[in-house]
Design a protein around this motif. Structure first.
Motif, PDB file in Angstrom:
ATOM      1  N   VAL A  92      -0.533   5.568   0.389  1.00 13.11           N
ATOM      2  CA  VAL A  92      -1.068   6.478  -0.192  1.00 13.11           C
ATOM      3  C   VAL A  92      -2.207   7.033   0.793  1.00 13.11           C
ATOM      4  N   ALA A  93      -2.360   8.256   1.179  1.00  7.11           N
ATOM      5  CA  ALA A  93      -3.350   8.823   2.031  1.00  7.11           C
ATOM      6  C   ALA A  93      -4.294   9.685   1.522  1.00  7.11           C
ATOM      7  N   SER A  94      -5.515   9.462   1.473  1.00  8.95           N
ATOM      8  CA  SER A  94      -6.507  10.351   1.036  1.00  8.95           C
ATOM      9  C   SER A  94      -7.603  10.568   1.852  1.00  8.95           C
ATOM     10  N   GLY A  95      -8.027  11.843   2.408  1.00 10.15           N
ATOM     11  CA  GLY A  95      -9.394  11.813   2.958  1.00 10.15           C
ATOM     12  C   GLY A  95      -9.053  10.989   4.317  1.00 10.15           C
ATOM     13  N   ASN A  96     -10.245   9.973   4.599  1.00  8.76           N
ATOM     14  CA  ASN A  96      -9.852   9.284   5.757  1.00  8.76           C
ATOM     15  C   ASN A  96      -9.660   7.873   5.577  1.00  8.76           C
ATOM     16  N   ALA A  97      -8.846   7.629   4.704  1.00  5.66           N
ATOM     17  CA  ALA A  97      -8.363   6.479   4.102  1.00  5.66           C
ATOM     18  C   ALA A  97      -7.089   6.238   3.429  1.00  5.66           C
ATOM     19  N   LEU A  98      -6.327   5.136   3.734  1.00  6.30           N
ATOM     20  CA  LEU A  98      -4.964   5.040   3.282  1.00  6.30           C
ATOM     21  C   LEU A  98      -4.755   3.701   2.454  1.00  6.30           C
ATOM     22  N   LEU A  99      -3.997   3.561   1.560  1.00  7.77           N
ATOM     23  CA  LEU A  99      -3.789   2.255   0.625  1.00  7.77           C
ATOM     24  C   LEU A  99      -2.226   1.862   0.954  1.00  7.77           C
ATOM     25  N   SER A 100      -1.958   0.724   1.403  1.00 11.02           N
ATOM     26  CA  SER A 100      -0.496   0.246   1.423  1.00 11.02           C
ATOM     27  C   SER A 100       0.018  -0.148   0.133  1.00 11.02           C
ATOM     28  N   VAL A 101       1.188   0.442  -0.112  1.00 14.81           N
ATOM     29  CA  VAL A 101       1.714  -0.035  -1.433  1.00 14.81           C
ATOM     30  C   VAL A 101       2.937  -0.895  -1.261  1.00 14.81           C
ATOM     31  N   GLY A 102       3.202  -1.829  -2.125  1.00 13.19           N
ATOM     32  CA  GLY A 102       4.234  -2.933  -1.725  1.00 13.19           C
ATOM     33  C   GLY A 102       5.706  -2.031  -2.187  1.00 13.19           C
ATOM     34  N   LEU A 103       6.750  -2.672  -1.951  1.00 15.28           N
ATOM     35  CA  LEU A 103       8.128  -2.209  -2.174  1.00 15.28           C
ATOM     36  C   LEU A 103       8.739  -2.565  -3.197  1.00 15.28           C
ATOM     37  N   ASN A 104       8.864  -2.150  -4.203  1.00 16.00           N
ATOM     38  CA  ASN A 104       9.461  -2.754  -5.590  1.00 16.00           C
ATOM     39  C   ASN A 104      10.148  -1.546  -6.106  1.00 16.00           C
ATOM     40  N   ALA A 105      11.017  -1.849  -7.393  1.00 15.16           N
ATOM     41  CA  ALA A 105      11.728  -0.578  -8.113  1.00 15.16           C
ATOM     42  C   ALA A 105      10.591   0.284  -8.498  1.00 15.16           C
ATOM     43  N   SER A 107       7.742   1.211  -6.919  1.00 15.33           N
ATOM     44  CA  SER A 107       6.754   1.612  -6.034  1.00 15.33           C
ATOM     45  C   SER A 107       6.333   3.070  -5.833  1.00 15.33           C
ATOM     46  N   ALA A 108       7.497   3.983  -5.777  1.00 16.03           N
ATOM     47  CA  ALA A 108       7.571   5.304  -5.285  1.00 16.03           C
ATOM     48  C   ALA A 108       6.589   6.034  -6.724  1.00 16.03           C
ATOM     49  N   SER A 109       7.358   5.595  -7.920  1.00 17.51           N
ATOM     50  CA  SER A 109       6.317   6.221  -9.004  1.00 17.51           C
ATOM     51  C   SER A 109       4.989   6.022  -8.968  1.00 17.51           C
ATOM     52  N   ILE A 110       4.427   4.604  -8.724  1.00 20.02           N
ATOM     53  CA  ILE A 110       3.165   4.288  -8.641  1.00 20.02           C
ATOM     54  C   ILE A 110       2.434   4.899  -7.420  1.00 20.02           C
ATOM     55  N   ALA A 111       2.958   5.059  -6.137  1.00 23.10           N
ATOM     56  CA  ALA A 111       2.613   5.785  -5.186  1.00 23.10           C
ATOM     57  C   ALA A 111       2.070   7.242  -5.538  1.00 23.10           C
ATOM     58  N   ARG A 112       3.181   7.916  -6.272  1.00 23.18           N
ATOM     59  CA  ARG A 112       2.861   9.501  -6.729  1.00 23.18           C
ATOM     60  C   ARG A 112       1.456   9.314  -7.730  1.00 23.18           C
ATOM     61  N   PRO A 125       9.056   5.441   2.766  1.00 16.18           N
ATOM     62  CA  PRO A 125       9.993   5.292   3.669  1.00 16.18           C
ATOM     63  C   PRO A 125      11.350   6.253   3.026  1.00 16.18           C
ATOM     64  N   SER A 126      12.440   6.507   4.021  1.00 20.24           N
ATOM     65  CA  SER A 126      13.440   7.327   3.430  1.00 20.24           C
ATOM     66  C   SER A 126      14.307   6.814   2.429  1.00 20.24           C
ATOM     67  N   THR A 127      14.352   5.521   2.062  1.00 18.39           N
ATOM     68  CA  THR A 127      15.065   4.907   1.176  1.00 18.39           C
ATOM     69  C   THR A 127      14.356   4.991  -0.340  1.00 18.39           C
ATOM     70  N   TYR A 128      13.073   5.570  -0.463  1.00 20.53           N
ATOM     71  CA  TYR A 128      12.343   5.590  -1.533  1.00 20.53           C
ATOM     72  C   TYR A 128      12.022   7.144  -1.712  1.00 20.53           C
ATOM     73  N   GLN A 129      11.923   7.626  -2.968  1.00 20.47           N
ATOM     74  CA  GLN A 129      11.588   8.919  -3.172  1.00 20.47           C
ATOM     75  C   GLN A 129      10.225   9.336  -3.641  1.00 20.47           C
ATOM     76  N   CYS A 130       9.410   9.641  -3.048  1.00 17.15           N
ATOM     77  CA  CYS A 130       7.587   9.509  -3.389  1.00 17.15           C
ATOM     78  C   CYS A 130       7.663  11.075  -4.030  1.00 17.15           C
ATOM     79  N   GLN A 131       8.265  12.036  -3.380  1.00 13.71           N
ATOM     80  CA  GLN A 131       8.066  13.378  -4.191  1.00 13.71           C
ATOM     81  C   GLN A 131       9.052  13.641  -5.131  1.00 13.71           C
ATOM     82  N   PRO A 132       8.320  14.058  -6.185  1.00 13.65           N
ATOM     83  CA  PRO A 132       9.141  14.238  -7.518  1.00 13.65           C
ATOM     84  C   PRO A 132      10.565  15.337  -7.378  1.00 13.65           C
TER      85      PRO A 132
END
Length: 132
Positions: A92-105, A107-112, A125-132
């Motif tokens: 997740v990127a915001s302003g001048n910072a980013l937070l890595s999020v682990g990959l699990n079932a 993850s995409a929902s949590i990142a959103r 990554p392409s195997t995950y769907q971050c955008q609704p």
């Protein structure tokens, strides 16, 4: 007279801005009820980031180490985003910072959800769907 002034170097990010960036992500994790350890500042090469913090995040049954990078400027952010996208990181990127999020079932929902909390953007990554 006749001397060229030295080239300006980018100013370092003030400590208060670094702390605000870290606290932005910590508050978002707290607001979402996601357990985590306190972020610990670790050494990072100035060419990589202004500051780096490691924390362990507990999402469902998976625990993973997460990293918050606070970057100097938009150019450094663009470079880090390109690298993260290339190696398939979820973050997740915001302003001048980013937070890595682990990959699990989840993850995409949590990142959103994190992105919505911090007014940022989830990158997957392409195997995950971050955008609704």
């Amino acid at each position: 007279p006749g001397k060229t002034p030295p080239a300006a170097t980018p100013a370092a990010t003030p400590v208060s801005d670094i702390n605000a960036s870290v606290q932005m992500f910590v508050k978002a994790l707290d607001d979402l009820g996601i357990k985590h350890t306190d972020p610990v500042r670790v050494e990072v090469a100035p060419s990589i980031a202004e500051a780096k913090f490691e924390l362990q995040v507990d999402i469902t049954v998976d625990r993973f180490n997460s990293v918050i990078y606070v970057l100097k400027d938009a150019e450094m952010m663009a470079s880090e985003v390109e690298i993260a996208d290339h190696v398939g990181l979820l973050y997740v990127a915001s302003g001048n910072a980013l937070l890595s999020v682990g990959l699990n079932a989840d993850s995409a929902s949590i990142a959103r959800k994190l992105a919505a909390k911090v007014g940022g953007v989830a990158h997957c990554p392409s195997t995950y769907q971050c955008q609704p």
